[in-house]
Scaffold this motif. Structure first.
Motif, PDB file in Angstrom:
ATOM      1  N   SER A 166     -98.139   0.868  19.069  1.00 28.45           N
ATOM      2  CA  SER A 166     -98.960   0.029  19.935  1.00 28.45           C
ATOM      3  C   SER A 166    -100.420   0.347  19.656  1.00 28.45           C
ATOM      4  O   SER A 166    -100.791   1.510  19.496  1.00 28.45           O
ATOM      5  CB  SER A 166     -98.624   0.318  21.396  1.00 28.45           C
ATOM      6  OG  SER A 166     -99.406  -0.469  22.245  1.00 28.45           O
ATOM      7  N   VAL A 219    -104.404  -0.476  21.024  1.00 31.82           N
ATOM      8  CA  VAL A 219    -105.282  -1.030  22.055  1.00 31.82           C
ATOM      9  C   VAL A 219    -106.714  -0.780  21.613  1.00 31.82           C
ATOM     10  O   VAL A 219    -107.086   0.361  21.308  1.00 31.82           O
ATOM     11  CB  VAL A 219    -105.048  -0.382  23.440  1.00 31.82           C
ATOM     12  CG1 VAL A 219    -106.017  -0.951  24.472  1.00 31.82           C
ATOM     13  CG2 VAL A 219    -103.611  -0.562  23.888  1.00 31.82           C
ATOM     14  N   ARG A 248    -102.726  -9.989  21.758  1.00 31.74           N
ATOM     15  CA  ARG A 248    -103.012 -10.331  23.139  1.00 31.74           C
ATOM     16  C   ARG A 248    -104.410  -9.832  23.485  1.00 31.74           C
ATOM     17  O   ARG A 248    -104.883  -8.850  22.915  1.00 31.74           O
ATOM     18  CB  ARG A 248    -101.958  -9.759  24.090  1.00 31.74           C
ATOM     19  CG  ARG A 248    -101.984  -8.278  24.294  1.00 31.74           C
ATOM     20  CD  ARG A 248    -100.663  -7.676  24.750  1.00 31.74           C
ATOM     21  NE  ARG A 248     -99.527  -7.960  23.912  1.00 31.74           N
ATOM     22  CZ  ARG A 248     -99.289  -7.368  22.725  1.00 31.74           C
ATOM     23  NH1 ARG A 248    -100.121  -6.488  22.239  1.00 31.74           N
ATOM     24  NH2 ARG A 248     -98.227  -7.681  22.026  1.00 31.74           N
ATOM     25  N   ALA A 283    -106.995  -8.545  33.963  1.00 35.94           N
ATOM     26  CA  ALA A 283    -106.179  -7.345  34.188  1.00 35.94           C
ATOM     27  C   ALA A 283    -106.811  -6.545  35.332  1.00 35.94           C
ATOM     28  O   ALA A 283    -107.699  -5.730  35.100  1.00 35.94           O
ATOM     29  CB  ALA A 283    -106.096  -6.508  32.919  1.00 35.94           C
ATOM     30  N   TRP A 325    -101.920   1.681  33.534  1.00 40.94           N
ATOM     31  CA  TRP A 325    -101.963   0.482  32.702  1.00 40.94           C
ATOM     32  C   TRP A 325    -101.579   0.825  31.257  1.00 40.94           C
ATOM     33  O   TRP A 325    -100.812   0.101  30.632  1.00 40.94           O
ATOM     34  CB  TRP A 325    -103.349  -0.180  32.756  1.00 40.94           C
ATOM     35  CG  TRP A 325    -103.404  -1.420  31.932  1.00 40.94           C
ATOM     36  CD1 TRP A 325    -103.032  -2.678  32.325  1.00 40.94           C
ATOM     37  CD2 TRP A 325    -103.818  -1.533  30.564  1.00 40.94           C
ATOM     38  NE1 TRP A 325    -103.193  -3.565  31.287  1.00 40.94           N
ATOM     39  CE2 TRP A 325    -103.672  -2.884  30.193  1.00 40.94           C
ATOM     40  CE3 TRP A 325    -104.297  -0.628  29.622  1.00 40.94           C
ATOM     41  CZ2 TRP A 325    -103.997  -3.359  28.924  1.00 40.94           C
ATOM     42  CZ3 TRP A 325    -104.620  -1.095  28.353  1.00 40.94           C
ATOM     43  CH2 TRP A 325    -104.463  -2.440  28.014  1.00 40.94           C
ATOM     44  N   LEU A 326    -102.099   1.931  30.749  1.00 42.30           N
ATOM     45  CA  LEU A 326    -101.756   2.343  29.376  1.00 42.30           C
ATOM     46  C   LEU A 326    -100.256   2.564  29.227  1.00 42.30           C
ATOM     47  O   LEU A 326     -99.681   2.241  28.188  1.00 42.30           O
ATOM     48  CB  LEU A 326    -102.525   3.602  28.981  1.00 42.30           C
ATOM     49  CG  LEU A 326    -103.976   3.380  28.589  1.00 42.30           C
ATOM     50  CD1 LEU A 326    -104.721   4.712  28.509  1.00 42.30           C
ATOM     51  CD2 LEU A 326    -104.077   2.629  27.274  1.00 42.30           C
ATOM     52  N   THR A 373     -97.986   0.900  30.601  1.00 41.79           N
ATOM     53  CA  THR A 373     -97.313  -0.401  30.505  1.00 41.79           C
ATOM     54  C   THR A 373     -97.449  -1.024  29.122  1.00 41.79           C
ATOM     55  O   THR A 373     -96.649  -1.877  28.755  1.00 41.79           O
ATOM     56  CB  THR A 373     -97.843  -1.411  31.549  1.00 41.79           C
ATOM     57  OG1 THR A 373     -99.199  -1.768  31.236  1.00 41.79           O
ATOM     58  CG2 THR A 373     -97.743  -0.856  32.952  1.00 41.79           C
ATOM     59  N   VAL A 374     -98.462  -0.625  28.349  1.00 38.99           N
ATOM     60  CA  VAL A 374     -98.641  -1.204  27.001  1.00 38.99           C
ATOM     61  C   VAL A 374     -98.203  -0.247  25.897  1.00 38.99           C
ATOM     62  O   VAL A 374     -98.249  -0.597  24.724  1.00 38.99           O
ATOM     63  CB  VAL A 374    -100.092  -1.671  26.746  1.00 38.99           C
ATOM     64  CG1 VAL A 374    -100.465  -2.784  27.687  1.00 38.99           C
ATOM     65  CG2 VAL A 374    -101.071  -0.530  26.812  1.00 38.99           C
ATOM     66  N   GLN A 375     -97.780   0.941  26.266  1.00 41.91           N
ATOM     67  CA  GLN A 375     -97.400   1.957  25.279  1.00 41.91           C
ATOM     68  C   GLN A 375     -96.329   1.462  24.317  1.00 41.91           C
ATOM     69  O   GLN A 375     -96.359   1.778  23.137  1.00 41.91           O
ATOM     70  CB  GLN A 375     -96.893   3.217  25.993  1.00 41.91           C
ATOM     71  CG  GLN A 375     -96.396   4.302  25.069  1.00 41.91           C
ATOM     72  CD  GLN A 375     -97.501   5.195  24.566  1.00 41.91           C
ATOM     73  OE1 GLN A 375     -98.443   5.461  25.286  1.00 41.91           O
ATOM     74  NE2 GLN A 375     -97.406   5.661  23.347  1.00 41.91           N
ATOM     75  N   THR A 403     -95.702  -1.773  23.562  1.00 42.58           N
ATOM     76  CA  THR A 403     -95.969  -3.150  23.186  1.00 42.58           C
ATOM     77  C   THR A 403     -96.345  -3.194  21.714  1.00 42.58           C
ATOM     78  O   THR A 403     -97.249  -2.495  21.281  1.00 42.58           O
ATOM     79  CB  THR A 403     -97.133  -3.717  24.026  1.00 42.58           C
ATOM     80  OG1 THR A 403     -96.808  -3.585  25.403  1.00 42.58           O
ATOM     81  CG2 THR A 403     -97.396  -5.163  23.704  1.00 42.58           C
ATOM     82  N   ARG A 424    -101.479  -5.553  18.428  1.00 41.37           N
ATOM     83  CA  ARG A 424    -102.777  -5.073  18.922  1.00 41.37           C
ATOM     84  C   ARG A 424    -103.208  -5.836  20.161  1.00 41.37           C
ATOM     85  O   ARG A 424    -103.139  -7.058  20.224  1.00 41.37           O
ATOM     86  CB  ARG A 424    -103.840  -5.219  17.841  1.00 41.37           C
ATOM     87  CG  ARG A 424    -105.164  -4.585  18.195  1.00 41.37           C
ATOM     88  CD  ARG A 424    -106.070  -4.481  16.988  1.00 41.37           C
ATOM     89  NE  ARG A 424    -106.488  -5.785  16.529  1.00 41.37           N
ATOM     90  CZ  ARG A 424    -107.661  -6.351  16.811  1.00 41.37           C
ATOM     91  NH1 ARG A 424    -108.529  -5.706  17.545  1.00 41.37           N
ATOM     92  NH2 ARG A 424    -107.953  -7.543  16.352  1.00 41.37           N
ATOM     93  N   THR A 425    -103.665  -5.069  21.146  1.00 42.77           N
ATOM     94  CA  THR A 425    -104.248  -5.621  22.360  1.00 42.77           C
ATOM     95  C   THR A 425    -105.740  -5.338  22.323  1.00 42.77           C
ATOM     96  O   THR A 425    -106.146  -4.205  22.062  1.00 42.77           O
ATOM     97  CB  THR A 425    -103.645  -4.954  23.620  1.00 42.77           C
ATOM     98  OG1 THR A 425    -102.242  -5.176  23.641  1.00 42.77           O
ATOM     99  CG2 THR A 425    -104.275  -5.479  24.889  1.00 42.77           C
TER     100      THR A 425
END
Length: 196
Positions: A3, A5, A47, A70, A124-125, A127-129, A131, A134-135
């Motif tokens: 993931s 970010v 995203r 967010a 929050w991190l 929840t995207v770990q 994913t 790239r966010t």
């Protein structure tokens, strides 16, 4: 799966230039021009998310990003200090400012503590770990600080020791519960960007 970010700090605004606690003002013309100049070279993410503040939404738009709001990435709520300069608050409440800068759990200004924002961004991190892709997150500088404190396991007291310049990218990549960090890369500028 890795993931990624990329946190992008907002363009300059009057409150940022005046060392005033953010009060919802718009980015200034110089900041908008710099963000537009970085839009072309910024590669498209899987995203995009954005802090709810005006300057983050405007920066995202200038970068050509259609970011989803967010709320967990909102800036630090400073309560009754909002809209005032640090100098004004320091003159009126010197002990409170000193305590706020020294004690990450203190929030007697009526907002939230540094510890609170670090925990919120850490959630929050999480929840995207897992994913893929790239966010890009256009967020307030204190959100970038909180993310760095969280991923490096730093004590929350180190929050104020981290500087985040306008329109810089802080990159995280992670897998298996571990994040790696790349700090403060300036956003690329297109060849057609004019000198400011």
């Amino acid at each position: 799966m890795t993931s990624r970010v990329t946190f992008v700090s907002p363009a300059t605004s009057p409150s940022l230039r005046q060392a005033r606690f953010y009060d919802g003002d718009s980015i200034d013309e110089i900041g908008a021009a710099r963000a537009r100049a970085a839009a072309g070279p910024l590669s498209a993410p899987a995203r995009a998310v954005v802090s709810p503040g005006v300057r983050c939404r405007e920066t995202a738009a200038a970068l050509g990003l259609d970011g989803v709001p967010a709320p967990d990435l909102a800036g630090l709520d400073v309560g009754r200090w909002r809209g005032r300069t640090l100098e004004e608050v320091g003159a009126a409440e010197p002990e409170a400012v000193g305590r706020w800068l020294a004690d990450p759990g203190w929030a007697a200004h009526g907002g939230e503590s540094v510890r609170d924002v670090c925990e919120r961004v850490g959630r929050w991190l999480a929840t995207v770990q897992d994913t893929d892709g790239r966010t890009v997150a256009v967020v307030e500088p204190e959100v970038v600080r909180a993310a760095v404190v969280h991923v490096l396991g730093l004590p929350p007291a180190s929050f104020w020791r981290l500087d985040v310049a306008p329109l810089t990218a802080t990159e995280l990549s992670g897998r298996a519960g571990r994040w790696n960090l790349r700090l403060g890369r300036p956003l690329p500028r297109s060849d057609t960007a004019s000198a400011d």
